[in-house]
Enzyme design. Structure first.
Site, short mmCIF file in Angstrom:
data_model
loop_
_atom_site.label_atom_id
_atom_site.label_comp_id
_atom_site.label_asym_id
_atom_site.label_seq_id
_atom_site.Cartn_x
_atom_site.Cartn_y
_atom_site.Cartn_z
N HIS A 76 -16.12 -59.48 -76.16
CA HIS A 76 -17.27 -59.06 -75.35
C HIS A 76 -17.84 -57.75 -75.87
O HIS A 76 -17.08 -56.85 -76.22
CB HIS A 76 -16.85 -58.84 -73.89
N TYR A 205 -18.49 -55.44 -62.73
CA TYR A 205 -17.90 -54.45 -61.82
C TYR A 205 -18.93 -54.17 -60.74
O TYR A 205 -20.03 -53.71 -61.04
CB TYR A 205 -17.60 -53.15 -62.56
N PRO A 296 -6.24 -49.79 -62.23
CA PRO A 296 -6.70 -50.79 -63.21
C PRO A 296 -8.21 -50.80 -63.47
O PRO A 296 -8.66 -51.55 -64.35
CB PRO A 296 -6.24 -52.12 -62.60
N LYS A 300 -6.92 -50.00 -68.68
CA LYS A 300 -6.30 -49.18 -69.73
C LYS A 300 -4.78 -49.25 -69.86
O LYS A 300 -4.24 -48.80 -70.88
CB LYS A 300 -6.67 -47.70 -69.49
N TYR A 388 -14.42 -47.07 -72.58
CA TYR A 388 -14.02 -48.44 -72.26
C TYR A 388 -13.52 -49.18 -73.50
O TYR A 388 -12.50 -49.87 -73.46
CB TYR A 388 -15.18 -49.20 -71.60
P1 RFL Z 1 5.77 -53.31 -68.24
O1 RFL Z 1 4.80 -54.36 -68.66
O2 RFL Z 1 5.95 -53.06 -66.80
O3 RFL Z 1 7.15 -53.71 -68.92
C1 RFL Z 1 8.36 -53.09 -68.54
C2 RFL Z 1 9.48 -54.10 -68.73
O4 RFL Z 1 10.72 -53.45 -68.44
C3 RFL Z 1 11.51 -54.32 -67.66
N1 RFL Z 1 12.48 -53.53 -66.91
C4 RFL Z 1 13.78 -53.41 -67.26
N2 RFL Z 1 14.47 -53.93 -68.26
C5 RFL Z 1 15.79 -53.64 -68.34
N3 RFL Z 1 16.42 -52.83 -67.43
C6 RFL Z 1 15.76 -52.30 -66.41
N4 RFL Z 1 16.39 -51.53 -65.52
C7 RFL Z 1 14.38 -52.57 -66.29
N5 RFL Z 1 13.41 -52.20 -65.41
C8 RFL Z 1 12.29 -52.79 -65.80
C9 RFL Z 1 10.51 -55.07 -66.79
O5 RFL Z 1 11.03 -56.29 -66.32
C10 RFL Z 1 9.35 -55.27 -67.76
O6 RFL Z 1 9.43 -56.48 -68.47
O7 RFL Z 1 5.44 -51.90 -68.92
P2 RFL Z 1 4.74 -51.52 -70.32
O8 RFL Z 1 5.38 -52.25 -71.44
O9 RFL Z 1 4.67 -50.05 -70.32
O10 RFL Z 1 3.26 -52.14 -70.20
C11 RFL Z 1 2.34 -51.64 -69.27
C12 RFL Z 1 1.39 -52.75 -68.83
O11 RFL Z 1 2.13 -53.89 -68.42
C13 RFL Z 1 0.47 -52.30 -67.68
O12 RFL Z 1 0.03 -50.99 -67.91
C14 RFL Z 1 -0.78 -53.21 -67.54
O13 RFL Z 1 -0.43 -54.49 -67.11
C15 RFL Z 1 -1.77 -52.58 -66.57
N6 RFL Z 1 -2.95 -53.42 -66.34
C16 RFL Z 1 -3.97 -53.49 -67.25
N7 RFL Z 1 -3.88 -52.86 -68.43
C17 RFL Z 1 -4.87 -53.01 -69.37
O14 RFL Z 1 -4.78 -52.40 -70.45
N8 RFL Z 1 -5.97 -53.80 -69.17
C18 RFL Z 1 -6.13 -54.48 -68.00
O15 RFL Z 1 -7.10 -55.24 -67.89
C19 RFL Z 1 -5.14 -54.32 -66.98
N9 RFL Z 1 -5.25 -54.96 -65.81
C20 RFL Z 1 -3.04 -54.16 -65.15
C21 RFL Z 1 -4.23 -54.92 -64.91
C22 RFL Z 1 -2.02 -54.17 -64.22
C23 RFL Z 1 -2.16 -54.90 -63.06
N10 RFL Z 1 -1.06 -54.91 -62.19
C24 RFL Z 1 -0.49 -56.11 -61.69
C25 RFL Z 1 -0.28 -53.71 -62.04
C26 RFL Z 1 -4.38 -55.63 -63.74
C27 RFL Z 1 -3.37 -55.60 -62.80
C28 RFL Z 1 -3.60 -56.37 -61.52
C1 PHB Z 2 -8.40 -58.39 -65.66
O1 PHB Z 2 -9.04 -59.28 -66.25
O2 PHB Z 2 -7.30 -58.62 -65.16
C2 PHB Z 2 -8.97 -57.04 -65.52
C3 PHB Z 2 -10.16 -56.75 -66.16
C4 PHB Z 2 -10.71 -55.48 -66.04
C5 PHB Z 2 -10.07 -54.52 -65.29
C6 PHB Z 2 -8.86 -54.81 -64.67
C7 PHB Z 2 -8.31 -56.08 -64.79
O3 PHB Z 2 -10.62 -53.30 -65.14
#
Ligand code: RFL
Ligand code: PHB
Length: 394
Positions: A76, A205, A296, A300, A388
């Site tokens: 995009h 958004y 979120p 990032k 972004y």
């Molecule tokens: P993670 O992905 O949480 O991975 C950590 C891993 O560690 C494990 N763990 C353990 N393992 C062993 N022993 C323990 N005691 C442990 N405790 C935990 C967990 O099971 C897991 O597998 O962290 P990491 O690698 O730092 O990655 C971070 C990302 O996952 C997170 O920042 C993103 O998902 C945030 N996020 C978004 N980020 C983006 O860049 N673009 C997006 O569009 C975006 N959208 C989002 C998001 C997060 C969301 N939620 C659900 C919080 C949208 C949502 C709704």
């Molecule tokens: C997503 O597709 O999950 C998503 C996209 C943009 C955001 C957060 C989450 O800012």
């Protein structure tokens, strides 16, 4: 007696931070072991992020895990900001000299990374229990864990705490070492995955009197949609009909319609900004969500996790090649400069686009003026666009 194992870098957590780090180290000839408390299937199915910055895309391609992302990811070159029932496009390509973002689900990235680790003989142990980290204030840190009923002690040179916000690494650092910076927002996001073709080609958004809404997607057949809700909202109070109705109201725009479809998954996420300083203690390095959380709205979190481990992998490679700890000593400082800029952007997007329960009429008018400014001034639109698509690494 626990079984003794040895590696160079012990990594806790097989999320984006842990798996990218492990693969980057492998490519530099550095051995690592990843321990993960969840199953591989759980990690590969957990619905989370979807937006990859150009820098993240480039890195994944460079390390040989970009093939499916290139084939299936949606590129995009802009987003829409919608308010007052009208849409305004922010043209990334024009404002950033050709940059864009790629829509490709985080769990698909994790599948690609796991496959690459398996194919190259990587050691990723899933479903481990009772993980604890020890002796990282000296030169011989250890990770202890249980797997299939047996105890293990993994001896390593360094530990990478990639275990997310609720992990055990950050709380294992002695009290008083870390300073925490925290902000909890008075709302959450109700997110759904729907079997419906996205109603817009680009992300939308929306700022609406009833609260924020976001239209995103995963594939040309699957929509991902979010609604601002109360932080303690009961998901059972939201049947599918109510969710669609609210999405129709908040996203409405003249001459535009929202396509519905069966809801495949739904959940509520809290929103916070959080940073610890420093991101290192002795030979324990924190990376990704274990060190910082962003709301979120700026998309990032995953990108920041990948940026951290790029810095860490480079510092570890320097250490193993030359014995110099110079880059390792700078790890926290290098990461935090970028982390704080991304925190600022995520906070700003969140503040601009949500309704706040304690806001005054003045705040509401100011938010509308901000949206008007961002969508009518090239300078203001450029600041959104360049953040972004992703700030430079250093
Ligand atoms: P993670 O992905 O949480 O991975 C950590 C891993 O560690 C494990 N763990 C353990 N393992 C062993 N022993 C323990 N005691 C442990 N405790 C935990 C967990 O099971 C897991 O597998 O962290 P990491 O690698 O730092 O990655 C971070 C990302 O996952 C997170 O920042 C993103 O998902 C945030 N996020 C978004 N980020 C983006 O860049 N673009 C997006 O569009 C975006 N959208 C989002 C998001 C997060 C969301 N939620 C659900 C919080 C949208 C949502 C709704
Ligand atoms: C997503 O597709 O999950 C998503 C996209 C943009 C955001 C957060 C989450 O800012």
């Amino acid at each position: 007696m626990p079984t003794s194992l040895r590696t160079q870098v012990g990594i806790v957590g097989a999320g984006p931070a842990g798996l990218v780090l492990s693969h980057l180290l492998h490519l530099q000839g550095i051995d690592s072991v990843v321990v993960e408390c969840r199953s591989r299937a759980y990690v590969e199915e957990r619905v989370r992020a979807g937006v990859l910055e150009q820098g993240t895309v480039n890195l994944l391609a460079e390390i040989g895990v970009g093939e499916r992302m290139k084939a299936e990811g949606l590129v995009h070159y802009g987003i829409e900001l919608r308010f007052g029932g009208r849409g305004h496009r922010i043209d990334f390509q024009e404002l950033t000299g050709g940059k864009g973002i790629t829509i490709y689900a985080q769990h698909e990235v994790l599948k690609d990374l796991n496959n690459a680790r398996v194919a190259t003989g990587g050691q990723v142990f899933f479903e481990v229990e009772d993980v604890s980290v020890h002796d990282f204030d000296g030169a011989r840190p250890k990770i202890r864990y249980r797997k299939d009923g047996s105890d293990y002690e993994l001896h390593c040179d360094f530990i990478a705490g990639c275990d997310g916000f609720h992990g055990i690494c950050r709380p294992s650092i002695p009290v008083g070492v870390l300073t925490e910076y925290d902000r909890v927002y008075p709302f959450g996001w109700l997110g759904i995955l729907a079997d419906a073709p996205p109603s817009s080609e680009e992300l939308v958004y929306t700022y609406h009197d009833r609260g924020f809404a976001l239209l995103s997607m995963r594939t040309p057949q699957i929509s991902r949609l979010y609604l601002q809700c109360n932080p303690d909202e009961d998901i059972d109070a939201w049947d599918d009909e109510r969710i669609w109705q609210e999405l129709h109201v908040r996203l409405s725009s003249e001459g535009w319609g929202l396509t519905e479809g069966p809801i495949l998954q739904k959940g509520i996420t809290g929103m916070r900004s959080f940073v610890v300083e420093p991101m290192q203690y002795g030979r324990l390095f924190l990376a990704g969500d274990s060190a910082h959380i962003v709301p979120p709205t700026g998309a990032k979190g995953l990108n920041l996790a990948v940026a951290d481990v790029q810095v860490l992998a480079r510092a570890l490679a320097r250490f193993y090649a030359t014995g110099s700890q110079c880059l390792l000593n700078k790890y926290s400082h290098t990461c935090l400069r970028r982390v704080w800029k991304v925190q600022r952007f995520s906070w700003w997007m969140t503040s601009m686009l949500h309704r706040f329960p304690d806001e005054k009429p003045f705040d509401h008018r100011r938010q509308l003026a901000e949206l008007d400014y961002v969508t009518s001034s090239r300078a203001a639109a450029t600041t959104l666009a360049e953040n972004y698509v992703g700030l430079p690494m250093e």
